[in-house]
Scaffold this motif. Structure first.
Motif, short mmCIF file in Angstrom:
data_model
loop_
_atom_site.label_atom_id
_atom_site.label_comp_id
_atom_site.label_asym_id
_atom_site.label_seq_id
_atom_site.Cartn_x
_atom_site.Cartn_y
_atom_site.Cartn_z
N HIS A 19 -11.82 -34.70 26.83
CA HIS A 19 -10.38 -34.45 26.67
C HIS A 19 -10.14 -32.95 26.43
O HIS A 19 -10.58 -32.14 27.24
CB HIS A 19 -9.83 -35.33 25.57
N ASP A 42 -9.24 -39.33 18.22
CA ASP A 42 -9.82 -40.52 17.60
C ASP A 42 -10.49 -41.38 18.68
O ASP A 42 -10.43 -41.07 19.87
CB ASP A 42 -8.78 -41.30 16.79
N SER A 43 -11.15 -42.45 18.26
CA SER A 43 -11.97 -43.24 19.17
C SER A 43 -11.17 -43.97 20.24
O SER A 43 -11.74 -44.39 21.26
CB SER A 43 -12.81 -44.24 18.38
N SER A 44 -9.88 -44.13 20.04
CA SER A 44 -9.07 -44.84 21.02
C SER A 44 -8.97 -44.09 22.35
O SER A 44 -8.62 -44.68 23.37
CB SER A 44 -7.67 -45.11 20.47
N VAL A 45 -9.26 -42.81 22.34
CA VAL A 45 -9.18 -42.02 23.56
C VAL A 45 -10.25 -42.45 24.56
O VAL A 45 -10.04 -42.40 25.77
CB VAL A 45 -9.30 -40.51 23.22
N GLY A 46 -11.41 -42.87 24.05
CA GLY A 46 -12.47 -43.32 24.94
C GLY A 46 -13.76 -42.55 24.83
O GLY A 46 -14.81 -43.01 25.30
N LYS A 56 -16.70 -40.41 22.38
CA LYS A 56 -17.30 -40.48 21.05
C LYS A 56 -16.73 -39.39 20.16
O LYS A 56 -16.66 -38.22 20.57
CB LYS A 56 -18.82 -40.34 21.15
N PHE A 66 -1.98 -38.12 18.66
CA PHE A 66 -3.21 -38.73 18.14
C PHE A 66 -4.47 -38.30 18.87
O PHE A 66 -5.56 -38.31 18.31
CB PHE A 66 -3.09 -40.27 18.20
N ASP A 67 -4.33 -37.93 20.15
CA ASP A 67 -5.51 -37.55 20.92
C ASP A 67 -5.84 -36.06 20.79
O ASP A 67 -6.69 -35.54 21.52
CB ASP A 67 -5.35 -37.93 22.40
N TYR A 70 -14.65 -42.50 31.07
CA TYR A 70 -14.48 -42.91 29.68
C TYR A 70 -13.02 -42.98 29.25
O TYR A 70 -12.65 -43.78 28.40
CB TYR A 70 -15.19 -41.92 28.76
N LYS A 122 -8.95 -43.38 28.89
CA LYS A 122 -8.07 -44.52 29.12
C LYS A 122 -6.69 -44.10 29.66
O LYS A 122 -5.83 -44.95 29.88
CB LYS A 122 -7.90 -45.31 27.82
#
Length: 210
Positions: free
Chosen positions: A8, A26-30, A32, A48-49, A166, A168
């Motif tokens: 990202h 955070d982990s929701s982005v895809g 680690k 959030f990303d 990876y 989303k």
């Protein structure tokens, strides 16, 4: 100068005994979540990303405002821009961070959503390394990113914020940006080092592995 891409818009920049992490997610982005200790964390905007500094360990200086900042011999300038092409009406503001070491200038464009105006170009100045979003939808797309590269004339360009296996989000792939350039280096690792000789280049595109 060593850089590591975590995916990202998140990079670890290491130089002169100083470590910087940009736009943690955070982990929701895809991807680690980075497990690193750093001196400085910058956040280009509060989505959030890009603003998950709470997930990082250790103590660090958090910078998420435009203006002048410093850490040891590093000068940091935050230049206010917009997250869209409508003056922030859709997605608000964005901060471009200029990291000025004594011997390197690194620019992280965050979620830049428009081609720069002349005043912004002057504030950012010519970087040695330009970290630039290219995936469109939420930022400039490949065509606009190419124009920004032409405006800033960096030695090295590192694309970010594009579609991978990876992520989303609905973003365009990096290939749509790379087709505009002839000097492209696809790297086998996410970490890479830059030496003084790259300063003689113009718009050499480095694509880290992820």
């Amino acid at each position: 100068m060593k850089l590591t891409w975590y995916g990202h818009a998140c990079f670890l920049i290491q130089h002169g005994g100083i470590s910087i992490l940009t736009d943690p997610f955070d982990s929701s982005v895809g991807y680690k979540v980075p497990n690193v200790s750093v001196d400085i964390v910058t956040e280009s905007h509060q989505h959030f990303d890009h603003n998950a500094h709470r997930l990082l360990r250790g103590e660090f200086q958090l910078i998420r405002e435009p203006g002048e900042h410093s850490f040891k011999n590093l000068k940091i300038r935050g230049v206010e821009t917009f997250h869209d092409e409508t003056g922030g009406a859709k997605r608000g503001t964005n901060i471009v961070f200029v990291f000025e070491f004594p011997d390197w200038r690194i620019v992280h464009l965050g979620d830049l959503g428009h081609v720069l105006d002349q005043h912004q170009v002057q504030q950012i100045d010519q970087p040695n390394v330009l970290l630039i979003p290219v995936g469109g939808t939420f930022t400039v797309g490949p065509e606009e990113a190419k124009k920004v590269v032409e405006q800033l004339q960096p030695n090295v360009v590192v694309p970010m914020h594009y579609r991978t296996k990876y992520i989303k989000f609905d973003l365009r792939p990096v290939e749509d940006f790379l087709k505009f350039f002839t000097n492209v280096k696809r790297l086998s690792e996410s970490s890479f080092e830059l030496t003084e000789d790259v300063k003689s280049q113009r718009a050499a595109v480095y694509v880290p592995a992820i």
